[in-house]
Design a protein around this motif. Structure first.
Motif, PDB file in Angstrom:
ATOM      1  N   VAL A 221     -13.315 -59.358  -3.652  1.00  0.00           N
ATOM      2  CA  VAL A 221     -13.620 -58.059  -3.038  1.00  0.00           C
ATOM      3  C   VAL A 221     -15.026 -57.588  -3.434  1.00  0.00           C
ATOM      4  N   ARG A 222     -15.403 -57.825  -4.682  1.00  0.00           N
ATOM      5  CA  ARG A 222     -16.757 -57.414  -5.116  1.00  0.00           C
ATOM      6  C   ARG A 222     -17.827 -58.161  -4.317  1.00  0.00           C
ATOM      7  N   ILE A 223     -17.573 -59.444  -4.047  1.00  0.00           N
ATOM      8  CA  ILE A 223     -18.538 -60.222  -3.254  1.00  0.00           C
ATOM      9  C   ILE A 223     -18.679 -59.614  -1.861  1.00  0.00           C
ATOM     10  N   VAL A 224     -17.543 -59.324  -1.244  1.00  0.00           N
ATOM     11  CA  VAL A 224     -17.574 -58.770   0.110  1.00  0.00           C
ATOM     12  C   VAL A 224     -18.262 -57.408   0.130  1.00  0.00           C
ATOM     13  N   ARG A 225     -17.920 -56.552  -0.825  1.00  0.00           N
ATOM     14  CA  ARG A 225     -18.524 -55.211  -0.857  1.00  0.00           C
ATOM     15  C   ARG A 225     -20.022 -55.280  -1.144  1.00  0.00           C
ATOM     16  N   SER A 226     -20.439 -56.268  -1.917  1.00  0.00           N
ATOM     17  CA  SER A 226     -21.866 -56.403  -2.234  1.00  0.00           C
ATOM     18  C   SER A 226     -22.684 -56.723  -0.986  1.00  0.00           C
ATOM     19  N   THR A 227     -22.052 -57.387  -0.003  1.00  0.00           N
ATOM     20  CA  THR A 227     -22.806 -57.713   1.217  1.00  0.00           C
ATOM     21  C   THR A 227     -23.232 -56.452   1.964  1.00  0.00           C
ATOM     22  N   ARG A 228     -22.506 -55.350   1.752  1.00  0.00           N
ATOM     23  CA  ARG A 228     -22.821 -54.115   2.477  1.00  0.00           C
ATOM     24  C   ARG A 228     -24.005 -53.380   1.868  1.00  0.00           C
ATOM     25  N   GLU A 229     -24.374 -53.744   0.640  1.00  0.00           N
ATOM     26  CA  GLU A 229     -25.464 -53.048  -0.047  1.00  0.00           C
ATOM     27  C   GLU A 229     -26.640 -53.968  -0.331  1.00  0.00           C
ATOM     28  N   TRP A 230     -26.533 -55.240   0.051  1.00  0.00           N
ATOM     29  CA  TRP A 230     -27.553 -56.218  -0.316  1.00  0.00           C
ATOM     30  C   TRP A 230     -28.821 -56.028   0.527  1.00  0.00           C
ATOM     31  N   ALA A 231     -29.956 -56.082  -0.103  1.00  0.00           N
ATOM     32  CA  ALA A 231     -31.225 -55.902   0.606  1.00  0.00           C
ATOM     33  C   ALA A 231     -31.390 -56.960   1.689  1.00  0.00           C
ATOM     34  N   GLY A 232     -31.746 -56.514   2.885  1.00  0.00           N
ATOM     35  CA  GLY A 232     -31.948 -57.443   3.997  1.00  0.00           C
ATOM     36  C   GLY A 232     -30.740 -57.576   4.886  1.00  0.00           C
TER      37      GLY A 232
ATOM     38  N   ALA B  20     -28.304 -55.711   7.360  1.00  0.00           N
ATOM     39  CA  ALA B  20     -28.151 -54.470   8.127  1.00  0.00           C
ATOM     40  C   ALA B  20     -26.691 -54.065   8.231  1.00  0.00           C
ATOM     41  N   LEU B  21     -25.794 -55.062   8.326  1.00  0.00           N
ATOM     42  CA  LEU B  21     -24.356 -54.791   8.420  1.00  0.00           C
ATOM     43  C   LEU B  21     -23.618 -55.866   7.642  1.00  0.00           C
ATOM     44  N   GLY B  22     -22.867 -55.438   6.617  1.00  0.00           N
ATOM     45  CA  GLY B  22     -22.164 -56.391   5.766  1.00  0.00           C
ATOM     46  C   GLY B  22     -20.779 -56.725   6.290  1.00  0.00           C
ATOM     47  N   ALA B  23     -20.057 -57.529   5.513  1.00  0.00           N
ATOM     48  CA  ALA B  23     -18.715 -57.962   5.913  1.00  0.00           C
ATOM     49  C   ALA B  23     -17.714 -56.834   5.765  1.00  0.00           C
ATOM     50  N   GLY B  24     -16.759 -56.767   6.666  1.00  0.00           N
ATOM     51  CA  GLY B  24     -15.697 -55.769   6.613  1.00  0.00           C
ATOM     52  C   GLY B  24     -14.514 -56.267   5.792  1.00  0.00           C
ATOM     53  N   PRO B  25     -13.440 -55.479   5.739  1.00  0.00           N
ATOM     54  CA  PRO B  25     -12.247 -55.909   4.978  1.00  0.00           C
ATOM     55  C   PRO B  25     -11.682 -57.246   5.441  1.00  0.00           C
ATOM     56  N   ARG B  26     -11.842 -57.575   6.735  1.00  0.00           N
ATOM     57  CA  ARG B  26     -11.345 -58.875   7.203  1.00  0.00           C
ATOM     58  C   ARG B  26     -12.053 -60.025   6.481  1.00  0.00           C
TER      59      ARG B  26
ATOM     60  N   HIS C 119     -20.971 -65.653   8.948  1.00  0.00           N
ATOM     61  CA  HIS C 119     -20.951 -65.135  10.315  1.00  0.00           C
ATOM     62  C   HIS C 119     -20.558 -63.668  10.390  1.00  0.00           C
ATOM     63  N   ARG C 120     -20.329 -63.056   9.249  1.00  0.00           N
ATOM     64  CA  ARG C 120     -19.928 -61.642   9.232  1.00  0.00           C
ATOM     65  C   ARG C 120     -21.080 -60.731   8.833  1.00  0.00           C
ATOM     66  N   LEU C 121     -22.252 -61.302   8.586  1.00  0.00           N
ATOM     67  CA  LEU C 121     -23.413 -60.505   8.193  1.00  0.00           C
ATOM     68  C   LEU C 121     -24.362 -60.354   9.375  1.00  0.00           C
ATOM     69  N   LEU C 122     -24.916 -59.168   9.502  1.00  0.00           N
ATOM     70  CA  LEU C 122     -25.982 -58.919  10.483  1.00  0.00           C
ATOM     71  C   LEU C 122     -27.252 -58.636   9.690  1.00  0.00           C
ATOM     72  N   LEU C 123     -28.230 -59.516   9.814  1.00  0.00           N
ATOM     73  CA  LEU C 123     -29.450 -59.390   9.022  1.00  0.00           C
ATOM     74  C   LEU C 123     -30.398 -58.368   9.639  1.00  0.00           C
ATOM     75  N   SER C 124     -31.235 -57.779   8.796  1.00  0.00           N
ATOM     76  CA  SER C 124     -32.242 -56.835   9.292  1.00  0.00           C
ATOM     77  C   SER C 124     -33.325 -57.610  10.038  1.00  0.00           C
ATOM     78  N   PRO C 125     -33.997 -56.974  10.997  1.00  0.00           N
ATOM     79  CA  PRO C 125     -35.047 -57.673  11.758  1.00  0.00           C
ATOM     80  C   PRO C 125     -36.148 -58.238  10.850  1.00  0.00           C
ATOM     81  N   GLU C 126     -36.499 -57.524   9.772  1.00  0.00           N
ATOM     82  CA  GLU C 126     -37.566 -57.996   8.900  1.00  0.00           C
ATOM     83  C   GLU C 126     -37.191 -59.332   8.238  1.00  0.00           C
ATOM     84  N   ILE C 127     -35.958 -59.421   7.802  1.00  0.00           N
ATOM     85  CA  ILE C 127     -35.502 -60.655   7.149  1.00  0.00           C
ATOM     86  C   ILE C 127     -35.473 -61.812   8.136  1.00  0.00           C
ATOM     87  N   GLU C 128     -35.063 -61.528   9.368  1.00  0.00           N
ATOM     88  CA  GLU C 128     -35.030 -62.586  10.384  1.00  0.00           C
ATOM     89  C   GLU C 128     -36.430 -63.065  10.710  1.00  0.00           C
TER      90      GLU C 128
END
Length: 331
Positions: free
Chosen positions: A245-256, A258-264, A300-309
């Motif tokens: 769960v910590r790994i999944v929640r960290s994706t929502r706050e990680w720099a770069g 834009a949209l992290g993984a949800g509970p699924r 496949h559950r992460l949406l990267l920010s345009p700058e990172i792409e």
């Protein structure tokens, strides 16, 4: 809504026997799929976790061969759909026709009524057709003229897409791609493995076809369902679940990101970790299982920010850095 293992069995399965059977299936598939051991393991994780997988790779890397070999290893039925821009939902799920001689409506079942479905180049069909398949993947049933018909169990979709050719494609929306348990990247084999492949196919053979005759069925369809039940019984310590769960929640706050993984994403990570532990002969999950399967379960559950792409970074790069950052529990 039904669940993947509904009605299979209620008694606790023999996990050691299940682990032996998973390894036998892996050994059989490896007889014909050369140089893709990691991909085979990840596909088996998807199968034992009763999930679906999306495989991304250029043509000619053995995706169809993998599906055929896997189906043959457990004596299951397999179908293949080549997704094209003019493919209709009825070509996937089936349709109802009127029989003039009998004056009755007859159901013609589509190719989804199988155990292992290869959906080749899923992003070449329009959204309406993609949605028809994705609904079957989630609901495990097809509704025609108001009648619900379950697909066989086990039912697994191996969908593929080509990362190079984007012209004329319809990318899967984030909400739909989230339904895949894993997204697997298939790369070119190592030099020695590619040499072995060429030697095997060109020696005393006509044509360049790869057959699956060497693969022997080592379990039946009901046996695969029991393996899926066994995977669901693999023990997960609370601290390991919290780590996932910590790994999944960290994706929502990680720099770069834009949209992290949800509970699924957390559900998928724990389910896949259980299957990974079973495949490696254990009846309990370790943090290494979570770490090993985290990238296929989350990329496949992460949406990267345009700058990172624009910098050319991929989800895998960010997830690798994130996994090094999240504290691993000591058991």
């Amino acid at each position: 809504m039904s669940t993947p293992n509904e009605g299979i069995q209620t008694e606790r399965p023999d996990l050691q026997l299940a682990a032996q059977q998973t390894r036998r299936i892996r050994d059989e598939v490896r007889k014909v799929v050369i140089g893709q051991d990691e991909v085979i393991d990840q596909v088996l994780v998807g199968l034992f976790a009763a999930g679906h997988v999306l495989i991304e790779g250029v043509p000619g890397l053995g995706k169809t061969l993998l599906a055929r070999a896997l189906a043959r290893s457990f004596d299951g039925a397999t179908s293949r759909i080549q997704f094209t821009p003019d493919l209709m939902p009825a070509d996937v799920v089936g349709h109802v026709i009127y029989d003039a001689q009998s004056a009755e409506l007859r159901v013609r079942k589509g190719p989804v009524f199988t155990n292992l479905l290869l959906a080749d180049e899923i992003n070449r069909a329009p959204a309406k057709t993609q949605a028809a398949l994705l609904e079957v993947m989630q609901e495990h049933q097809v509704t025609l003229e108001g009648n619900s018909m379950p697909v066989p169990r086990p039912f697994m979709t191996l969908a593929t897409q080509n990362p190079i050719e984007q012209e004329g494609t319809y990318p899967l929306p984030e909400a739909q791609i989230d339904r895949f348990l894993l997204k697997i990247q298939i790369e070119y084999p190592a030099e020695q493995a590619e040499f072995d492949l060429v030697e095997r196919v060109t020696r005393n053979r006509v044509g360049d076809g790869l057959d699956t005759e060497a693969v022997q069925p080592v379990i039946d369809v009901a046996g695969v369902a029991r393996l899926q039940a066994a995977s669901s019984q693999v023990l997960v310590d609370e601290r390991v679940s919290q780590y996932a769960v910590r790994i999944v929640r960290s994706t929502r706050e990680w720099a770069g990101v834009a949209l992290g993984a949800g509970p699924r994403g957390g559900l998928a990570l724990v389910r896949a970790s259980r299957a990974h532990a079973l495949l490696n002969g254990r009846d309990f999950v370790t943090p290494d299982d979570v770490k090993a399967i985290a990238i296929p379960a989350l990329r496949h559950r992460l949406l990267l920010s345009p700058e990172i792409e624009l910098e050319g970074q991929r989800s895998d790069d960010l997830l690798s850095a994130l996994l090094d950052h999240v504290e691993v529990p000591r058991l």
